[in-house]
Design a protein around this motif. Structure first.
Motif, PDB file in Angstrom:
ATOM      1  N   PRO A  88       0.734  -1.066   0.006  1.00  0.00           N
ATOM      2  CA  PRO A  88       0.049  -0.135   0.133  1.00  0.00           C
ATOM      3  C   PRO A  88       0.919   1.109   0.177  1.00  0.00           C
ATOM      4  CG  PRO A  88      -0.614  -1.377   1.888  1.00  0.00           C
ATOM      5  CD  PRO A  88       0.740  -2.061   1.313  1.00  0.00           C
ATOM      6  N   GLN A  89       2.040   1.213   0.514  1.00  0.00           N
ATOM      7  CA  GLN A  89       3.138   2.281   0.380  1.00  0.00           C
ATOM      8  C   GLN A  89       3.608   2.739  -1.038  1.00  0.00           C
ATOM      9  OE1 GLN A  89       3.775  -0.035   3.269  1.00  0.00           O
ATOM     10  NE2 GLN A  89       1.981   1.123   4.275  1.00  0.00           N
ATOM     11  N   GLY A 112       2.731  -9.465  -0.062  1.00  0.00           N
ATOM     12  CA  GLY A 112       2.767  -9.277   1.434  1.00  0.00           C
ATOM     13  C   GLY A 112       1.438  -9.862   1.996  1.00  0.00           C
ATOM     14  N   SER A 131       1.897   0.098  -5.559  1.00  0.00           N
ATOM     15  CA  SER A 131       0.415   0.009  -5.091  1.00  0.00           C
ATOM     16  C   SER A 131      -0.322  -0.295  -6.267  1.00  0.00           C
ATOM     17  CB  SER A 131       0.121   1.166  -4.148  1.00  0.00           C
ATOM     18  OG  SER A 131      -1.139   1.310  -4.078  1.00  0.00           O
ATOM     19  N   GLY A 139      -4.036  -8.322   0.964  1.00  0.00           N
ATOM     20  CA  GLY A 139      -2.645  -8.831   0.653  1.00  0.00           C
ATOM     21  C   GLY A 139      -2.553  -8.225  -0.869  1.00  0.00           C
TER      22      GLY A 139
HETATM   23  C1  9D3 Z   1      -3.369  -0.213   8.953  1.00  0.00           C
HETATM   24  C2  9D3 Z   1      -2.323   0.338   7.863  1.00  0.00           C
HETATM   25  N1  9D3 Z   1      -2.571  -0.620   6.605  1.00  0.00           N
HETATM   26  C3  9D3 Z   1      -2.082   0.218   5.517  1.00  0.00           C
HETATM   27  C4  9D3 Z   1      -2.883   0.877   4.824  1.00  0.00           C
HETATM   28  C5  9D3 Z   1      -2.008  -1.801   6.791  1.00  0.00           C
HETATM   29  C6  9D3 Z   1      -2.201  -2.740   5.869  1.00  0.00           C
HETATM   30  C7  9D3 Z   1      -3.088  -3.084   5.011  1.00  0.00           C
HETATM   31  C8  9D3 Z   1      -3.022  -3.737   3.982  1.00  0.00           C
HETATM   32  C9  9D3 Z   1      -1.012  -3.564   5.308  1.00  0.00           C
HETATM   33  C10 9D3 Z   1      -1.110  -4.139   4.183  1.00  0.00           C
HETATM   34  C11 9D3 Z   1      -2.329  -4.507   3.339  1.00  0.00           C
HETATM   35  C12 9D3 Z   1      -2.364  -5.347   2.483  1.00  0.00           C
HETATM   36  N2  9D3 Z   1      -2.296  -4.663   1.192  1.00  0.00           N
HETATM   37  C13 9D3 Z   1      -1.383  -5.072   0.205  1.00  0.00           C
HETATM   38  O1  9D3 Z   1      -0.537  -5.859   0.243  1.00  0.00           O
HETATM   39  C14 9D3 Z   1      -1.583  -4.142  -1.076  1.00  0.00           C
HETATM   40  C15 9D3 Z   1      -2.296  -3.119  -1.318  1.00  0.00           C
HETATM   41  C16 9D3 Z   1      -3.261  -2.535  -0.774  1.00  0.00           C
HETATM   42  O2  9D3 Z   1      -3.736  -2.606   0.160  1.00  0.00           O
HETATM   43  N3  9D3 Z   1      -3.651  -1.450  -1.479  1.00  0.00           N
HETATM   44  C17 9D3 Z   1      -3.378  -1.140  -2.968  1.00  0.00           C
HETATM   45  N4  9D3 Z   1      -2.487  -1.780  -3.539  1.00  0.00           N
HETATM   46  C18 9D3 Z   1      -1.640  -3.084  -2.893  1.00  0.00           C
HETATM   47  S1  9D3 Z   1      -0.633  -3.696  -3.184  1.00  0.00           S
HETATM   48  C19 9D3 Z   1      -0.377  -4.666  -1.932  1.00  0.00           C
END
Ligand code: 9D3
Length: 248
Positions: A88-89, A112, A131, A139
């Motif tokens: 997401p980062q 992830g 992202s 995930g």
């Molecule tokens: C509470 C903070 N969250 C970050 C926004 C934690 C978090 C949420 C969801 C950490 C990882 C995830 C899983 N998401 C992905 O692995 C991911 C993703 C996404 O959530 N949005 C857009 N693109 C992507 S690419 C991988």
């Protein structure tokens, strides 16, 4: 292109490989995908792939050792591969990035799960974090499928028609013109007459105007980043006069 996906859920990809253009690209040997189950590289009787975060807080973190061992297997198959982490980062994925990835020979995509991945794995091994948009997934697997899909259709010879990948939405900075097929009247709605006229110069002009006006209505943000041609400027001025007339 070789694509290697590191994931805790390799089964999610099975139907993705088995349908449509992706399946055809694999049959034609333009796309050579493999999945590696990260859990196969975890140690101990329970094959644990996650652990609690140092410093406390909620959620679990993916351990660096299984990820690194899985990546080493991927790298022996494809030593030159670009390593991407779906996150997401990450940098927002777009058509420009799809085009540059489609020019590479091999990609590893690390998916992830849980709250995140141990930063030391990222620092040591990841070339880019990507992202797929500003929304929260569970995930990276859907992200890896999105990237594989967008990149595969750009590989030369994957789409039947060589220029259909190029004349798409976004490649010229506008949304596409409206499409119609038979029947000529459906639910009291006519196909625009010009499309039935057989006059291809008129049809091309209508489509360029339609794409421009649809972009104004649906995606005005695209026009802010794009210069207008002289013809497009005339078209918008024509519509401005029409709108001004309605306001009088
Ligand atoms: C509470 C903070 N969250 C970050 C926004 C934690 C978090 C949420 C969801 C950490 C990882 C995830 C899983 N998401 C992905 O692995 C991911 C993703 C996404 O959530 N949005 C857009 N693109 C992507 S690419 C991988």
């Amino acid at each position: 292109m070789k694509v290697c996906i590191l994931t805790l859920f390799p089964e999610l990809f099975t139907p993705f490989w088995d349908h449509g253009i992706i399946r055809r690209a694999i049959q034609a040997e333009k796309l050579d995908p493999v999945t590696i189950n990260i859990r196969d590289h975890a140690e101990g009787r329970h094959r644990v792939t996650d652990d609690r975060p140092y410093g406390g807080g909620c959620g679990m973190v993916m351990k660096p050792e299984p990820l690194t061992a899985a990546l080493m297997e991927a790298k022996t198959r494809m030593p030159q591969a670009t390593v991407l982490l779906l996150s997401p980062q990450g940098r927002p994925f777009d058509q420009t990035l799809a085009e540059s990835l489609s020019a590479t020979e091999a990609m590893v995509m690390v998916c992830g799960r849980y709250e995140g991945v141990d930063e030391r794995f990222i620092d040591r091994h990841v070339d880019a974090e990507i992202s797929i948009g500003d929304f929260v997934l569970t995930g990276g697997e859907l992200g890896a499928m999105v990237i594989t899909d967008a990149v595969t259709r750009l590989i030369p010879g994957v789409l039947g028609n060589e220029d259909s990948a190029q004349s798409d939405t976004f490649s010229d900075g506008l949304v596409e013109y409206a499409h119609y097929t038979r029947p000529p009247v459906f639910d009291d709605q006519d196909v625009p007459d010009v499309l039935l006229s057989g006059n291809h110069q008129k049809i091309d002009r209508w489509r360029r105007e339609n794409a421009l006006i649809r972009t104004v209505l649906k995606r005005p943000d695209l026009l802010e980043q794009r210069a207008l041609s002289a013809e497009e400027r005339r078209t918008l001025e024509k519509w401005r006069r029409i709108i001004d007339g309605l306001l009088e």
